[in-house]
Design a protein around this motif. Structure first.
Motif, PDB file in Angstrom:
ATOM      1  N   VAL A   1       5.595 -10.657 -58.335  1.00 34.70           N
ATOM      2  CA  VAL A   1       5.906  -9.556 -57.412  1.00 34.70           C
ATOM      3  C   VAL A   1       6.611 -10.014 -56.135  1.00 34.70           C
ATOM      4  CG1 VAL A   1       4.108  -8.007 -58.256  1.00 34.70           C
ATOM      5  CG2 VAL A   1       3.610  -9.518 -56.320  1.00 34.70           C
ATOM      6  N   ALA A   2       6.380 -11.268 -55.709  1.00 32.99           N
ATOM      7  CA  ALA A   2       6.969 -11.719 -54.438  1.00 32.99           C
ATOM      8  C   ALA A   2       8.495 -11.566 -54.430  1.00 32.99           C
ATOM      9  CB  ALA A   2       6.541 -13.157 -54.131  1.00 32.99           C
ATOM     10  N   PRO A   3       9.194 -12.005 -55.470  1.00 35.61           N
ATOM     11  CA  PRO A   3      10.661 -11.845 -55.426  1.00 35.61           C
ATOM     12  C   PRO A   3      11.088 -10.380 -55.399  1.00 35.61           C
ATOM     13  CG  PRO A   3       9.987 -13.323 -57.225  1.00 35.61           C
ATOM     14  CD  PRO A   3       8.745 -12.706 -56.690  1.00 35.61           C
ATOM     15  N   VAL A   4      10.287  -9.518 -56.008  1.00 41.91           N
ATOM     16  CA  VAL A   4      10.608  -8.086 -55.998  1.00 41.91           C
ATOM     17  C   VAL A   4      10.528  -7.541 -54.572  1.00 41.91           C
ATOM     18  CG1 VAL A   4       9.895  -5.814 -56.846  1.00 41.91           C
ATOM     19  CG2 VAL A   4       9.719  -7.825 -58.350  1.00 41.91           C
ATOM     20  N   VAL A   5       9.463  -7.921 -53.881  1.00 37.80           N
ATOM     21  CA  VAL A   5       9.279  -7.468 -52.502  1.00 37.80           C
ATOM     22  C   VAL A   5      10.390  -8.041 -51.608  1.00 37.80           C
ATOM     23  CG1 VAL A   5       7.771  -7.617 -50.478  1.00 37.80           C
ATOM     24  CG2 VAL A   5       6.788  -7.145 -52.728  1.00 37.80           C
ATOM     25  N   LEU A   6      10.677  -9.329 -51.774  1.00 37.77           N
ATOM     26  CA  LEU A   6      11.686  -9.971 -50.923  1.00 37.77           C
ATOM     27  C   LEU A   6      13.070  -9.361 -51.142  1.00 37.77           C
ATOM     28  CD1 LEU A   6      10.362 -13.618 -51.285  1.00 37.77           C
ATOM     29  CD2 LEU A   6      10.417 -12.263 -49.170  1.00 37.77           C
ATOM     30  N   GLU A   7      13.381  -9.079 -52.379  1.00 39.17           N
ATOM     31  CA  GLU A   7      14.668  -8.446 -52.694  1.00 39.17           C
ATOM     32  C   GLU A   7      14.740  -7.053 -52.067  1.00 39.17           C
ATOM     33  OE1 GLU A   7      15.743  -8.434 -56.943  1.00 39.17           O
ATOM     34  OE2 GLU A   7      16.687  -6.479 -56.598  1.00 39.17           O
ATOM     35  N   GLY A   8      13.634  -6.314 -52.157  1.00 40.10           N
ATOM     36  CA  GLY A   8      13.580  -4.970 -51.575  1.00 40.10           C
ATOM     37  C   GLY A   8      13.763  -5.005 -50.067  1.00 40.10           C
ATOM     38  N   ILE A   9      13.085  -5.952 -49.408  1.00 39.49           N
ATOM     39  CA  ILE A   9      13.211  -6.092 -47.951  1.00 39.49           C
ATOM     40  C   ILE A   9      14.662  -6.394 -47.584  1.00 39.49           C
ATOM     41  CG2 ILE A   9      12.649  -7.614 -46.004  1.00 39.49           C
ATOM     42  CD1 ILE A   9       9.824  -7.872 -47.170  1.00 39.49           C
ATOM     43  N   GLN A  10      15.272  -7.321 -48.326  1.00 42.62           N
ATOM     44  CA  GLN A  10      16.648  -7.686 -48.022  1.00 42.62           C
ATOM     45  C   GLN A  10      17.578  -6.487 -48.193  1.00 42.62           C
ATOM     46  OE1 GLN A  10      17.107 -10.639 -46.537  1.00 42.62           O
ATOM     47  NE2 GLN A  10      19.026  -9.582 -46.037  1.00 42.62           N
ATOM     48  N   ASN A  11      17.344  -5.712 -49.224  1.00 47.78           N
ATOM     49  CA  ASN A  11      18.177  -4.532 -49.445  1.00 47.78           C
ATOM     50  C   ASN A  11      18.025  -3.519 -48.305  1.00 47.78           C
ATOM     51  OD1 ASN A  11      19.292  -5.467 -51.825  1.00 47.78           O
ATOM     52  ND2 ASN A  11      17.703  -4.541 -53.112  1.00 47.78           N
ATOM     53  N   VAL A  12      16.801  -3.361 -47.827  1.00 42.73           N
ATOM     54  CA  VAL A  12      16.586  -2.431 -46.713  1.00 42.73           C
ATOM     55  C   VAL A  12      17.278  -2.954 -45.449  1.00 42.73           C
ATOM     56  CG1 VAL A  12      14.859  -1.435 -45.157  1.00 42.73           C
ATOM     57  CG2 VAL A  12      14.422  -1.490 -47.628  1.00 42.73           C
ATOM     58  N   LEU A  13      17.085  -4.233 -45.153  1.00 42.67           N
ATOM     59  CA  LEU A  13      17.702  -4.798 -43.938  1.00 42.67           C
ATOM     60  C   LEU A  13      19.221  -4.751 -44.023  1.00 42.67           C
ATOM     61  CD1 LEU A  13      15.370  -7.888 -43.210  1.00 42.67           C
ATOM     62  CD2 LEU A  13      15.420  -5.680 -42.019  1.00 42.67           C
ATOM     63  N   ASP A  14      19.762  -4.944 -45.214  1.00 40.13           N
ATOM     64  CA  ASP A  14      21.219  -4.885 -45.389  1.00 40.13           C
ATOM     65  C   ASP A  14      21.756  -3.460 -45.197  1.00 40.13           C
ATOM     66  OD1 ASP A  14      21.288  -7.560 -45.908  1.00 40.13           O
ATOM     67  OD2 ASP A  14      21.484  -7.365 -48.087  1.00 40.13           O
ATOM     68  N   THR A  15      20.907  -2.476 -45.453  1.00 40.88           N
ATOM     69  CA  THR A  15      21.341  -1.079 -45.360  1.00 40.88           C
ATOM     70  C   THR A  15      21.194  -0.517 -43.950  1.00 40.88           C
ATOM     71  OG1 THR A  15      20.550  -0.794 -47.633  1.00 40.88           O
ATOM     72  CG2 THR A  15      21.035   1.222 -46.383  1.00 40.88           C
ATOM     73  N   ALA A  16      20.194  -1.036 -43.209  1.00 38.46           N
ATOM     74  CA  ALA A  16      19.881  -0.462 -41.899  1.00 38.46           C
ATOM     75  C   ALA A  16      21.050  -0.639 -40.934  1.00 38.46           C
ATOM     76  CB  ALA A  16      18.622  -1.127 -41.332  1.00 38.46           C
ATOM     77  N   LYS A  17      21.526   0.455 -40.379  1.00 40.70           N
ATOM     78  CA  LYS A  17      22.550   0.415 -39.323  1.00 40.70           C
ATOM     79  C   LYS A  17      22.636   1.810 -38.703  1.00 40.70           C
ATOM     80  CE  LYS A  17      26.470   1.464 -42.327  1.00 40.70           C
ATOM     81  NZ  LYS A  17      27.745   1.012 -42.865  1.00 40.70           N
ATOM     82  N   PRO A  18      23.271   1.926 -37.551  1.00 40.52           N
ATOM     83  CA  PRO A  18      23.357   3.239 -36.910  1.00 40.52           C
ATOM     84  C   PRO A  18      23.955   4.283 -37.863  1.00 40.52           C
ATOM     85  CG  PRO A  18      24.052   1.551 -35.374  1.00 40.52           C
ATOM     86  CD  PRO A  18      23.880   0.869 -36.701  1.00 40.52           C
ATOM     87  N   GLY A  19      23.349   5.470 -37.878  1.00 38.03           N
ATOM     88  CA  GLY A  19      23.853   6.545 -38.718  1.00 38.03           C
ATOM     89  C   GLY A  19      23.082   6.733 -40.011  1.00 38.03           C
ATOM     90  N   VAL A  20      22.415   5.675 -40.473  1.00 39.41           N
ATOM     91  CA  VAL A  20      21.586   5.773 -41.690  1.00 39.41           C
ATOM     92  C   VAL A  20      20.247   6.406 -41.311  1.00 39.41           C
ATOM     93  CG1 VAL A  20      20.385   4.384 -43.435  1.00 39.41           C
ATOM     94  CG2 VAL A  20      22.721   3.785 -42.731  1.00 39.41           C
ATOM     95  N   THR A  21      19.628   7.160 -42.217  1.00 38.35           N
ATOM     96  CA  THR A  21      18.317   7.740 -41.893  1.00 38.35           C
ATOM     97  C   THR A  21      17.183   6.867 -42.428  1.00 38.35           C
ATOM     98  OG1 THR A  21      18.080   9.025 -43.921  1.00 38.35           O
ATOM     99  CG2 THR A  21      19.270  10.074 -42.092  1.00 38.35           C
ATOM    100  N   CYS A  22      15.992   7.075 -41.860  1.00 36.41           N
ATOM    101  CA  CYS A  22      14.795   6.383 -42.348  1.00 36.41           C
ATOM    102  C   CYS A  22      14.551   6.717 -43.813  1.00 36.41           C
ATOM    103  CB  CYS A  22      13.583   6.776 -41.504  1.00 36.41           C
ATOM    104  SG  CYS A  22      13.564   5.985 -39.888  1.00 36.41           S
ATOM    105  N   GLY A  23      14.751   7.967 -44.171  1.00 38.03           N
ATOM    106  CA  GLY A  23      14.553   8.370 -45.560  1.00 38.03           C
ATOM    107  C   GLY A  23      15.489   7.625 -46.511  1.00 38.03           C
TER     108      GLY A  23
END
Lengths: 400, 400
Positions: free
Chosen positions: B275-297
């Motif tokens: 599960v660790a790589p799954v979580v780490l990949e998910g975190i990276q995807n979220v951090l890569d997506t986060a920027k002004p204009g994107v919503t929390c949802g």
């Protein structure tokens, strides 16, 4: 699972609670105070930052636990409540502007036939918000609401022998943390360095008994902050010639034994030398007076006369009932040692006697937590009851 | 007195608060949330266990602080409020069954001509009790009450550069505490021993910046407790083959940077390795997506799809806005990273992204606190983002 108390002790607590409910005409008691939830069920988790509740129904043998989905495992792990009495709300109720956990709880209470009864709520307890009250009232339109503030707290005021034993362990931790904290104080050491030492030993505890987080953080005002009791530490260095007031508690199984001492960094100034014996004499007079049958108000009177002899007066209360608790307070909010308090002392009541004297720019605090015995009182801690002087003999150049 | 922020920053916060008051038709805002009191005035003390309040009057330049007599010196010492705007109630109002501080406050507000205005209260905030609401309503019968829950919190959601700087210092402390906490874990060491290490470094901080008490204690569930996120430490020893989830925060000037890691005691089991790589990949995807204009949802959706690819689903929210706070929670209760949250990211919003996966008897948590930048996001801490394995190389026989 090992509960901190025998199941019969929980049954006894529940029975006493139900007697008080009957006296007040309360049929369903909604307990939201984390200490009261723990006291009756064993529930112990840092989950009180979301709405949760223990429901005591006067004619049902088991409480209900209602809380957040991810905390339900904690309720199963730490309480004597049957699994089917652990009820969880989904995560979309958490910190939402649409859904409120009290709507869920109102619905559950209605479904199980409690919606038209006399319902007690802990009106003035931490974590029971104005919104919680309004949503509950809306969700239970046929219920009659009654104030159950302090109802369970008054059951808690007399401790069992097992509770006293846990407080003795907490006292060992308090003694240890005070010893290590005081030893860490030198000019130039930062307040946060001493707070770190205190926290380390409070949490590590003794080789036999690990410590827990106290309901209030260690307070260590120094210099002109000694007149301001509730400021927390900073990263400023201690200064020779100043005083530090350390107030901390040992905590074991959520039972607290608080302890306060005043420390002079370098030789004590004349003011401290003058007031310390007055405070110590007053404390001794109070402890000598405390025994079953005496009232809290009478203890205050003893103190007041004792210090007035030396020309001092004090505005704030001297102390309060203490024991089981969660942040933000280790006091139980029942008996206070102050003018006019008519609480009659009974064996195994426990108090934190903290007759602080604060002046405009400084102050002194020396405290003791004591138990009322069959014939008098006894201290929990053994730390020397005196003004602590960190004089030049101690200043070994250990500057951080 | 040195305030943690420039006076102009406090003025700006007050101005934004008054704009929101005007929008909601609130003329007098009664602030009882300790974080909001601090945010607008600088007030910082462990006094929130008694009723206290900051009063914002829409057409007055200065807030009023109203609290307990012995805390008034603290208000004078830590705020930018003029001395004459610090108003204290006598000690007999504290934990009394006769007198309530809200009666006093109602009287003051009436005396200064605010009794017939539109009054906002923080209905669902900690420390604003059902009783406080009722007594205020009784004391101000001609006022119109409005719900001001989260009004100030939504001002807090975008941080100033100075706030970000304090969070960077908190992040250094979080890194240090995690490093020392993880290094202390061996089979046979007690949970409380590791909690003590973590506390020591959280509070001591770095040589440059002392640490403060976090709004939540360090959590370190181990073994079958890793499926129960909010149980606190015990004095049981760690067992080889188990995992420990450490969640802690560095805190500086009351600003928090939380950090969670999962530690395997001895070689990681297959489940964690899976599960660790799954979580780490998910975190990276979220951090890569986060920027002004994107919503929390939208961030939640990225995570959901990322883990669903590997066959996982998660019920609880992934994260929340974080910053200034007091016990019992470091979350700000505004934006949540979860399904349907329409908060639009802006530069200098800060979140704790903690996409835990809990199973029946175990779980994994790896978290990051991040800031939204002008073009993306950046982590606050530098601690390695991985499953931590305390393998046999580390087990140097250091058994407590």
């Amino acid at each position: 699972m090992v509960l901190p108390f025998d199941i019969l002790e929980y049954h006894h607590r529940l029975k006493q609670t139900k007697e008080r409910m009957a006296d007040k005409g309360i049929e369903v008691l909604l307990i939201t105070d984390p200490a009261n939830m723990n006291y009756l069920s064993g529930y112990d988790a840092w989950s009180f930052y979301v709405h949760q509740m223990l429901v005591i129904i006067i004619d049902e043998p088991q409480p209900l636990w209602i809380g957040r989905y991810q905390d339900a495992n904690g309720a199963r792990a730490t309480t004597w409540i049957y699994d089917e009495n652990v009820i969880a709300y989904p995560d979309y109720f958490v910190h939402s502007d649409t859904y409120h956990p009290m709507d869920f709880i109102g619905e559950i209470l209605t479904q199980i036939g409690q919606g038209n009864r006399s319902v007690g709520v802990e009106m003035d307890h931490y974590y029971f918000t104005g919104m919680a009250l309004e949503r509950l009232k809306k969700g239970l339109p046929n219920a009659t609401f009654k104030d159950a503030t302090l109802l369970v707290n008054y059951v808690r005021i007399v401790k069992s022998d097992q509770e006293i034993e846990y407080m003795r362990r907490a006292a060992q931790i308090a003694d240890l943390a005070m010893t290590k904290g005081v030893e860490s104080i030198y000019p130039g050491v930062r307040e946060c360095d001493t707070a770190a030492e205190i926290y380390y030993h409070m949490v590590k505890g003794t080789p036999d008994y690990g410590g827990e987080y106290p309901a209030i953080v260690p307070l260590l005002p120094t210099g002109d902050h000694t007149s301001i009791p509730h400021l927390t530490w900073t990263d400023r260095p201690f200064v020779e010639g100043n005083a530090v007031i350390i107030e901390l508690a040992g905590c074991y199984k959520r039972y607290h034994v608080p302890l306060a001492r005043t420390v002079s960094i370098g030789p004590a100034n004349d003011k401290l030398k003058q007031v310390a014996p007055v405070v110590l004499e007053g404390i001794q007079n109070v402890l000598d007076t405390a025994k079953p049958g005496v009232t809290c108000g009478e203890l205050e009177e003893v103190w007041r006369k004792s210090i007035l002899k030396h020309g001092y007066e004090k505005e704030a209360r001297l102390g309060y009932s203490v024991g089981l608790n969660y942040p933000p307070d280790w006091g139980e909010h029942t008996a206070s040692i102050r003018k006019g308090d008519r609480t009659v002392l009974e064996p195994n009541m426990t108090f934190h006697l903290i007759p602080a004297l604060w002046f405009d720019t400084d102050g002194i605090e020396i405290s003791e937590t004591f138990r009322v015995t069959d014939t008098g009182s006894e201290r929990f801690t053994t730390y020397p009851q005196e003004l602590i002087v960190r004089d030049h003999m101690d200043l070994s150049g250990q500057i951080s």
